[in-house]
Scaffold this motif. Structure first.
Motif, PDB file in Angstrom:
ATOM      1  N   THR A  87       0.870  -1.166  -0.058  1.00  0.00           N
ATOM      2  CA  THR A  87       0.079   0.083   0.057  1.00  0.00           C
ATOM      3  C   THR A  87       0.806   1.240   0.097  1.00  0.00           C
ATOM      4  N   THR A  88       1.867   1.397   0.867  1.00  0.00           N
ATOM      5  CA  THR A  88       2.472   2.661   1.231  1.00  0.00           C
ATOM      6  C   THR A  88       3.136   2.638  -0.315  1.00  0.00           C
ATOM      7  N   ALA A  89       3.957   1.608  -0.974  1.00  0.00           N
ATOM      8  CA  ALA A  89       4.726   1.348  -2.310  1.00  0.00           C
ATOM      9  C   ALA A  89       3.682   2.048  -3.404  1.00  0.00           C
ATOM     10  N   LEU A  90       2.665   1.819  -3.322  1.00  0.00           N
ATOM     11  CA  LEU A  90       1.681   2.236  -4.045  1.00  0.00           C
ATOM     12  C   LEU A  90       1.343   3.440  -4.329  1.00  0.00           C
ATOM     13  N   ILE A  91       1.120   3.854  -2.922  1.00  0.00           N
ATOM     14  CA  ILE A  91       0.720   5.548  -2.594  1.00  0.00           C
ATOM     15  C   ILE A  91       1.933   6.656  -3.291  1.00  0.00           C
ATOM     16  N   GLN A  92       3.048   5.975  -3.158  1.00  0.00           N
ATOM     17  CA  GLN A  92       4.489   6.701  -3.802  1.00  0.00           C
ATOM     18  C   GLN A  92       4.306   6.703  -5.281  1.00  0.00           C
ATOM     19  N   ALA A  93       4.071   5.521  -5.766  1.00  0.00           N
ATOM     20  CA  ALA A  93       3.988   5.291  -7.295  1.00  0.00           C
ATOM     21  C   ALA A  93       2.943   6.376  -7.856  1.00  0.00           C
ATOM     22  N   VAL A  94       1.742   6.238  -6.984  1.00  0.00           N
ATOM     23  CA  VAL A  94       0.679   7.161  -7.669  1.00  0.00           C
ATOM     24  C   VAL A  94       1.088   8.678  -7.549  1.00  0.00           C
ATOM     25  N   MET A  95       1.892   8.955  -6.390  1.00  0.00           N
ATOM     26  CA  MET A  95       2.204  10.550  -6.168  1.00  0.00           C
ATOM     27  C   MET A  95       3.312  10.860  -7.453  1.00  0.00           C
ATOM     28  N   ILE A  96       4.142   9.895  -7.815  1.00  0.00           N
ATOM     29  CA  ILE A  96       5.026  10.091  -9.052  1.00  0.00           C
ATOM     30  C   ILE A  96       4.423  10.023 -10.297  1.00  0.00           C
ATOM     31  N   LEU A  97       3.393   9.245 -10.605  1.00  0.00           N
ATOM     32  CA  LEU A  97       2.486   9.268 -11.698  1.00  0.00           C
ATOM     33  C   LEU A  97       1.857  10.650 -11.937  1.00  0.00           C
ATOM     34  N   GLY A  98       1.239  11.125 -10.780  1.00  0.00           N
ATOM     35  CA  GLY A  98       0.727  12.455 -10.701  1.00  0.00           C
ATOM     36  C   GLY A  98       1.680  13.504 -11.029  1.00  0.00           C
ATOM     37  N   VAL A  99       2.920  13.623 -10.544  1.00  0.00           N
ATOM     38  CA  VAL A  99       3.780  14.554 -11.198  1.00  0.00           C
ATOM     39  C   VAL A  99       4.401  14.239 -12.565  1.00  0.00           C
ATOM     40  N   ALA A 100       4.596  13.210 -13.026  1.00  0.00           N
ATOM     41  CA  ALA A 100       4.486  12.783 -14.405  1.00  0.00           C
ATOM     42  C   ALA A 100       3.550  13.372 -15.345  1.00  0.00           C
ATOM     43  N   LEU A 101       2.606  13.182 -14.882  1.00  0.00           N
ATOM     44  CA  LEU A 101       1.058  13.840 -15.653  1.00  0.00           C
ATOM     45  C   LEU A 101       1.206  15.476 -15.773  1.00  0.00           C
ATOM     46  N   LEU A 102       1.690  15.957 -14.539  1.00  0.00           N
ATOM     47  CA  LEU A 102       2.093  17.356 -14.671  1.00  0.00           C
ATOM     48  C   LEU A 102       3.083  17.591 -15.716  1.00  0.00           C
ATOM     49  N   MET A 103       4.177  16.942 -15.819  1.00  0.00           N
ATOM     50  CA  MET A 103       5.374  17.147 -16.602  1.00  0.00           C
ATOM     51  C   MET A 103       5.034  17.009 -18.107  1.00  0.00           C
ATOM     52  N   GLY A 104       3.661  16.480 -18.246  1.00  0.00           N
ATOM     53  CA  GLY A 104       3.183  16.315 -19.641  1.00  0.00           C
ATOM     54  C   GLY A 104       3.319  14.721 -20.154  1.00  0.00           C
ATOM     55  N   PHE A 105       3.545  13.801 -19.250  1.00  0.00           N
ATOM     56  CA  PHE A 105       3.376  12.399 -19.440  1.00  0.00           C
ATOM     57  C   PHE A 105       1.843  12.018 -19.754  1.00  0.00           C
ATOM     58  N   ARG A 106       1.568  11.341 -20.888  1.00  0.00           N
ATOM     59  CA  ARG A 106       0.335  10.864 -21.110  1.00  0.00           C
ATOM     60  C   ARG A 106       0.269   9.607 -21.382  1.00  0.00           C
ATOM     61  N   PRO A 107      -0.279   8.481 -20.578  1.00  0.00           N
ATOM     62  CA  PRO A 107      -0.366   7.093 -20.952  1.00  0.00           C
ATOM     63  C   PRO A 107      -1.193   6.924 -22.204  1.00  0.00           C
ATOM     64  N   SER A 108      -0.570   5.751 -23.137  1.00  0.00           N
ATOM     65  CA  SER A 108      -1.053   5.788 -24.457  1.00  0.00           C
ATOM     66  C   SER A 108      -2.685   5.244 -24.275  1.00  0.00           C
ATOM     67  N   SER A 109      -2.999   4.354 -23.105  1.00  0.00           N
ATOM     68  CA  SER A 109      -4.412   4.384 -23.017  1.00  0.00           C
ATOM     69  C   SER A 109      -4.820   4.426 -21.654  1.00  0.00           C
ATOM     70  N   TRP A 110      -5.734   5.035 -21.411  1.00  0.00           N
ATOM     71  CA  TRP A 110      -6.269   5.011 -19.985  1.00  0.00           C
ATOM     72  C   TRP A 110      -6.894   3.443 -19.374  1.00  0.00           C
ATOM     73  N   LEU A 111      -7.104   2.889 -20.314  1.00  0.00           N
ATOM     74  CA  LEU A 111      -7.898   1.565 -20.324  1.00  0.00           C
ATOM     75  C   LEU A 111      -7.130   0.527 -19.224  1.00  0.00           C
ATOM     76  N   THR A 112      -5.817   0.528 -19.631  1.00  0.00           N
ATOM     77  CA  THR A 112      -4.907  -0.490 -19.202  1.00  0.00           C
ATOM     78  C   THR A 112      -4.236   0.101 -17.980  1.00  0.00           C
ATOM     79  N   LEU A 113      -4.607   1.189 -17.609  1.00  0.00           N
ATOM     80  CA  LEU A 113      -4.010   1.740 -16.336  1.00  0.00           C
ATOM     81  C   LEU A 113      -4.362   0.794 -15.367  1.00  0.00           C
ATOM     82  N   GLY A 114      -5.335   0.027 -14.994  1.00  0.00           N
ATOM     83  CA  GLY A 114      -5.874  -0.630 -13.821  1.00  0.00           C
ATOM     84  C   GLY A 114      -5.050  -2.058 -13.921  1.00  0.00           C
ATOM     85  N   LEU A 115      -4.518  -2.340 -15.002  1.00  0.00           N
ATOM     86  CA  LEU A 115      -3.762  -3.591 -15.199  1.00  0.00           C
ATOM     87  C   LEU A 115      -2.258  -3.241 -14.866  1.00  0.00           C
TER      88      LEU A 115
END
Lengths: 253, 333
Positions: free
Chosen positions: A112-140
């Protein structure tokens, strides 16, 4: 199975995590610096092995997620040693709770703690302009992250069970965690390695974890995601079982 | 089941070192039983085996009716333990530490709340319940641990050096709590200590331990009786009137009479009540008493009597041994 014990061990991890704000900042700083400086520094360079239309920052984001999961999860497993040092492990070990429940409590807390940190990093990446190729595969992709985290929590537990105190920490850090990180292709495509090094890279479970994340998040990977999923699933299972087994064997006093 | 603990031929070896050497004893339900001895005597190792944290190398031990190696889970359910070193999570509050414990022991939410309230009251920590443990004083941490050990209403409570490193006043408070919970909760208490006064004041029976073995096991008063009672040293002037010592030797309540330089050393029971009479008898028989020294035997003297060493001396040499062992340990790495 004693679910209350697993829950209360998880709850403890959450409370400790939430209260150690400076630790969260510290744990996030390194991956974010890597992402920002390497990403901006190398973004205009042509990195061999990247397919057309994928810039370096995009390539780097899954690697940095893997890095963050690797570090926070291994530390999470090793944190048993802190409990040993501060005596709290005895309080846990003398409770009428199966050792399996204790291991599962620590792993769910660590994931859980590792995942929370990963989500925070993903958030910063989105702010930096990162876009996943598909939102559908995010769950996987999150499922991948859980398996990566479980693998290295298991690894941390294995080391924690074999060590008496925190003295060997820097050895584990320099000779285990960093090689796993550099071999995994988090920062560059593993295809650029000479053959012998590439073979080592393919023994590293993190290679498949990150490659799987790349397949799902940026659609650019060496293997397809089901192949990666198979490998990381096996490695997570093996590591957790081995970690639990060795933890069970170790004496608390 | 009347016996809370039964131990038969218990042995624990760490490599060459025999930490616990063929111990056999039993402790009754409701008893306050103490292990007294220098550091390294094997007290903590014995407790750790009884609490299922260490596996014995040989022998058997039943705690609350269950054998420690065959049914560790059942033993754990029925014991509470306060370790020598603090074993609290300092990043949690007092209340949270207790909740953690209560949930690990499977108490229902209602039982949990009631019980936590109760034990916090017992150790006077109600007002500090929501403070992070890292801000507690040493004495408060100890009290919280004792409270925690009681939450699940264990049949046996182990206290490993419960007052180690605490100041005299806090120590007395802890003693009061221990006595109170032994009486009010009726819990069997096993404690280890290397403080004589602690064993003497608290324990119904004391096992004096040295190098993994019991050198004596009895009530504190009977242990001290082995030494023949109180020791009175009378310094006389002028020395030496033979009538005085003859007169003393003729009295039935004086057990022994020894001469040492210009003093007489006498042993007897309840010496404080006999001193006026001794002074009177000396003067009647031609000697004047210049000084009186009364020594009540302590468990320290009992230890000295059985081992020929003092517990404090033993402590210094234990520390040296331990340092040597650590050096050896690090070289090996």
């Amino acid at each position: 199975m004693n679910f209350i014990a697993i829950y209360v061990l998880w709850l403890r991890e959450m409370k400790r995590f939430w209260r150690a704000k400076s630790r969260i900042v510290g744990a996030l700083a390194m991956p974010l610096f890597f992402l920002a400086f390497l990403g901006l520094g190398f973004n205009r360079m042509g990195i061999p092995g990247l397919s057309q239309g994928v810039n370096y920052i995009t390539f780097l984001v899954p690697g940095i997620l893997g890095m963050s999961l690797l570090f926070s999860s291994t530390f999470g497993g090793l944190s048993v040693l802190w409990d040993k040092e501060f005596g709290f492990l005895k309080e846990i070990m003398v409770a009428p709770v199966s050792r399996i429940a204790i291991v599962l409590g620590r792993i769910t807390g660590g994931v859980t703690t590792a995942l929370i940190q990963a989500v925070m990093i993903l958030g910063v990446a989105l702010l930096m302009g990162f876009r996943p190729s598909s939102w559908l595969t995010l769950g996987l992709a999150f499922f991948f992250m859980i398996l990566i985290s479980a693998t290295f929590l298991g690894l941390g537990l294995i080391f924690a069970s074999r060590m008496k105190d925190m003295q060997g920490f820097s050895i584990v850090m320099n000779f285990v965690i960093f090689p796993i990180f550099f071999l995994s292709g988090a920062l560059y495509p593993v295809e650029n390695f000479p053959v012998w090094l590439r073979l080592l890279a393919y023994l590293d479970p993190l290679t498949y974890g990150i490659d799987g994340l790349r397949a799902l998040l940026i659609n650019n990977s060496s293997f397809s995601w089901p192949v990666n999923l198979g490998v990381i699933l096996v490695s997570a299972t093996v590591m957790v079982i081995l970690g639990a087994y060795l933890f069970e064997k170790s004496e608390a006093a | 089941m009347e016996e809370a603990i039964v131990v038969r031929n218990l042995t624990k070896k760490f490599g060459e070192l025999v930490a616990v050497d063929d111990l056999s004893f039993s402790v009754k339900q409701g008893e306050l039983f103490g292990f007294l001895g220098p550091n390294g005597a094997g007290k903590t190792t014995t407790i750790n085996i009884l609490a299922t944290l260490l596996r014995p190398s040989g022998g058997e031990a039943w705690v609350a009716g269950y054998e420690v190696t065959r049914h560790p889970h059942e033993v754990r359910r029925h014991i509470g333990i306060v370790f020598q070193e603090i074993a609290l999570d300092s990043k949690l509050t007092g209340q949270e530490n207790l909740e953690f414990h209560a949930m690990m022991y499977g108490l229902s939410k209602q039982a949990r709340q009631a019980r936590i309230q109760e034990v916090l009251q017992l150790v006077n920590l109600i007002e500090k319940r929501n403070v992070l443990v890292e801000n507690y004083s040493g004495g408060m941490k100890r009290r919280l641990e004792i409270a925690r050990g009681l939450i699940h209403q264990p049949r046996v409570l182990f206290l490993d050096e419960p007052t180690l490193g605490l100041d005299a006043q806090t120590r007395r408070h802890i003693w009061e709590y221990i006595q109170r919970l032994n009486i009010e909760e009726g819990v069997t208490i096993i404690l280890t200590t290397h403080y004589m006064e602690e064993a003497d004041n608290l324990c119904h029976r004391v096992a004096i331990m040295d190098q993994g073995k019991f050198v004596a096991l009895d009530t504190p008063s009977r242990l001290k009786d082995i030494l023949g009672g109180d020791v009175v040293t009378l310094e006389l002037e002028p020395f030496f009137s033979p009538e005085v010592s003859l007169r003393f030797e003729s009295l039935s309540w004086i057990k022994t009479v020894k001469k040492h330089e210009n003093s007489l050393i006498l042993t007897m029971e309840k010496a404080e009540r006999r001193i006026p009479e001794l002074i009177h008898l000396a003067e009647v028989n031609g000697s004047r008493v210049v000084s009186v020294h009364l020594h009540k035997p302590s468990l320290e003297d009992v230890f000295l009597h059985f081992t020929g060493r003092r517990i404090r001396e033993e402590e210094a040499s234990w520390q040296e041994r331990n340092r040597a062992r650590l050096r050896h340990h690090f070289r090996r790495r």
